[in-house]
Design a protein around this motif. Sequence first.
Motif, short mmCIF file in Angstrom:
data_model
loop_
_atom_site.label_atom_id
_atom_site.label_comp_id
_atom_site.label_asym_id
_atom_site.label_seq_id
_atom_site.Cartn_x
_atom_site.Cartn_y
_atom_site.Cartn_z
N ASP A 82 -10.45 6.70 21.72
CA ASP A 82 -10.86 6.60 23.13
C ASP A 82 -11.72 5.37 23.39
O ASP A 82 -11.95 5.02 24.55
CB ASP A 82 -11.58 7.88 23.57
N THR A 83 -12.19 4.69 22.35
CA THR A 83 -13.00 3.49 22.59
C THR A 83 -12.16 2.22 22.63
O THR A 83 -12.69 1.14 22.84
CB THR A 83 -14.07 3.32 21.49
N GLN A 94 -8.94 -5.48 18.19
CA GLN A 94 -10.23 -4.94 18.63
C GLN A 94 -10.97 -4.32 17.46
O GLN A 94 -12.18 -4.50 17.30
CB GLN A 94 -10.02 -3.89 19.71
N ALA A 95 -10.24 -3.58 16.63
CA ALA A 95 -10.89 -2.91 15.50
C ALA A 95 -11.47 -3.92 14.54
O ALA A 95 -12.58 -3.75 14.03
CB ALA A 95 -9.89 -2.00 14.80
N LEU A 96 -10.72 -5.00 14.28
CA LEU A 96 -11.21 -6.00 13.33
C LEU A 96 -12.41 -6.75 13.90
O LEU A 96 -13.28 -7.20 13.16
CB LEU A 96 -10.10 -6.98 12.97
N LEU A 151 -11.87 1.84 9.59
CA LEU A 151 -10.89 1.60 8.53
C LEU A 151 -9.67 2.50 8.72
O LEU A 151 -8.53 2.07 8.53
CB LEU A 151 -11.53 1.87 7.17
N ARG A 152 -9.92 3.74 9.13
CA ARG A 152 -8.79 4.65 9.36
C ARG A 152 -7.87 4.11 10.44
O ARG A 152 -6.65 4.16 10.30
CB ARG A 152 -9.32 6.01 9.82
N ILE A 153 -8.48 3.61 11.51
CA ILE A 153 -7.65 3.11 12.62
C ILE A 153 -6.89 1.87 12.18
O ILE A 153 -5.69 1.72 12.49
CB ILE A 153 -8.54 2.80 13.83
N GLU A 200 -5.18 13.50 24.14
CA GLU A 200 -6.07 14.35 23.35
C GLU A 200 -6.67 13.50 22.24
O GLU A 200 -6.31 13.65 21.08
CB GLU A 200 -5.27 15.54 22.77
N PRO A 201 -7.55 12.55 22.61
CA PRO A 201 -7.96 11.52 21.63
C PRO A 201 -8.62 12.13 20.41
O PRO A 201 -9.38 13.09 20.50
CB PRO A 201 -8.96 10.67 22.41
#
Lengths: 577, 198
Positions: free
Chosen positions: A449-450, A483-485, A306-308, A443-444
């Motif tokens: 990083d995924t 991708q996140a969704l 959700l943050r992303i 500096e993920p």
Amino acid sequence: MAMNLEKIRDELNQAVPGAVVDRDGNWLVLDAARLQETAVHLRDGMGYDFLTHLSAADYPDRFEVVYNLYSTRPDLQGPGIPFKVRIPDKADPHLPSLTSVWKSANWQEREVWDMFGIRFDGHPNLKRILLWEGFDGHPLRKDWHEPYYEEEHKPYSSRWPNPPNPRPRSAEERVRWRANLRYPPDFDPANWEPLPEVDFVPGDKIQVNGLETDRILLNVGPQHPSTHGVFRMILGLQGETVTSLYPVLGHLHRNHEKIGERNLWTGNVPYTDRLDYICPMYNNFGYVVAVERMMGQEVPERAEYLRIIMGELTRVINHLLCIGFQFNELGAMFTPMLYAFAEREHVLDLFEEASGARMMVNYYRIGGVARDVSDEWLKRCRKVVDRLERKIDEFDTLLTDNEIFISRARGVGAMSWQEMVNYGVSGPLLRSAGLQYDIRKVEPYSIYDTFDFEVPTHQTGDIYDRYLQRLAEARESIKILKQALDRIPARGAIQAGKKPWNPKVPAGELYSRVEHPKGEYGFYLVSDGGTNPYRYHIRSSCFINLGALEAMSVGHLLADAIVILGSIDITLGEVDR
Amino acid sequence: MFGLGLLKGLGVTMRHFIESYLYDRKPWEPRYSPEWLARHQAIEGKGLFTIQYPEQRRQVSENLRFLPMLIYDETPDRPRCTACGICARVCPPQCIWIQRATDDKGRPVARPAGFWIDTTICMNCGSCAEYCPFDAIKMNQVHEIATPDRDRDLFYDMKKLLVPAEYYARLHPGDYQAEEAERRAKEAARQQVKGATR
């Protein structure tokens, strides 16, 4: 990290004997007398060329000035070298200036002088930057209190009124008009004249194209519609060419950092909304990531997603809005800007349903997020993302090939990435000049990083490239969003453990940075183990990017200086803090 | 060809212009009617994005928060609030004042005698509602509160803050039902424990 720091310590001591005097947690303590020498070695000998953050803290027995140094060399990108200098002399604190080594130190040292009263020897223009000369004292010192001072920390005990006079006093009553005004002892407001900060001689005759004319001084702002808020520039002009530019900041200054030191750790989240009010979600993000790093707090997976999602939606609308404003300044009044605003409405609708507010979202929490979203919300979000993708293409058709835009923008405000790094410039500006440097990659944080995404770059760093850069980055954000969704877990906790209203943060200090839509967004936090921060500093990307404005604008036309200001993409709420 | 990029861009603005009149146009429907605007402003929609405020108003989300309100279940003299003070402590700008009630002997009781919110400094963050352990303080959605006298009208006392639970249920149906379900579950669990010990 720790091993690495030992190595750096030995290497520094070899090159500059006695450079490192101590170690304090993850920070190297440098010797003030050898500071400049050491800095030059760090920059030239070791490849650490990117001084992004400089700030200070006030302790009972000393001042500490802290520096965060990173490298742009591909093999050294990633964790940098945090170092600090201790100043035990509290009566007359001073320190060698690093402005000659990194130009990014210029404004940040002025801010430290302004807020802490630490002098920097050898600084070219050590004047107050956020406050005016008639301000009494240095407000971030622990012994400085505002005129309507209540207590050292919130919560204030006056919030439980005593029975004899139970009516609490309103803000108006507590801060009487003029009662909050205090001048320094040697300051006379009647005789104060704000001198122009540019080299200017009245009656200075010059020749422009065979015509004799005066050099003129032009004031732009602070309430000019194209200054992105209350921002003032004093321009020295030769004909129509800018010969010098002096920005005057601080019209929106509210001492956010002092307020932050009073607040509970949780209470700072809504305050960060008010920094860069175009991207409140990402301001929250930067703050909670910093506090979680201090606490070693884990975040549940769904909350990370959700943050992303919120963060990248913010990035897309920020870039579209920036492009829109940019065209306002170019004279394409309001058409691109209102197209951008229309798209923003859809994203704000999503924010409104998820967080309860459209702009001042207060959504991220230490260890999670405030509210969960419904499946229906995620479906709508998917539709909005598809729409934004189409609209980015539409912006591309609308503007990219526009000949008027190209002729106005090509070659204007160009700056090499080496120089930008020297000025501390970060974010889309730096990448548009050709340096591939994105904190999400080097500096993920969170779960960046995924995700599979590129860091686009362009070559020249002129206004046209900055525009292309923002479009390209918005496209990458769409990729991340998709991708996140796709991958967001259908169910799951959104908060790690219980959510206490007054979490305690273990004692320590750290500088934590995230890739805000506008650049590197850092929080320097010091905790003494209590429920309030001991020191709370924001490394504002807008503020430091703005430091390069003069170098970008000199030599260009007056009309271009306005456009260059727009292309830096500032929000005054964050510049002035 | 020079000028092609310009024409391409003008084509986009022209399309927007036409859509603002003709997108999904039904001849019997007046322009700016709520249905017409809803279609234009849907995520799939095109065309006009503005509304005629104040004649028309946006449909706000049920989660929208603005100013805090205090909830009572049956009568206004028995609010859910227990004067524990968490909201006043967690409030970032410290705009909440609470005075705890006392009984005849002067001992404090779990009830507020006075509750004030200085809405001129409230930052609408919703922390008070979020951290309240008794679901006693919730966020209202009334946001058109402009007034000529801020001392008189913007300093809310209990009388102004108290609303019935039904009002809250109408305003935030989703949250209300979730809380009621949770309460019933807790109640059922307690009954079970009671039954088991008996």
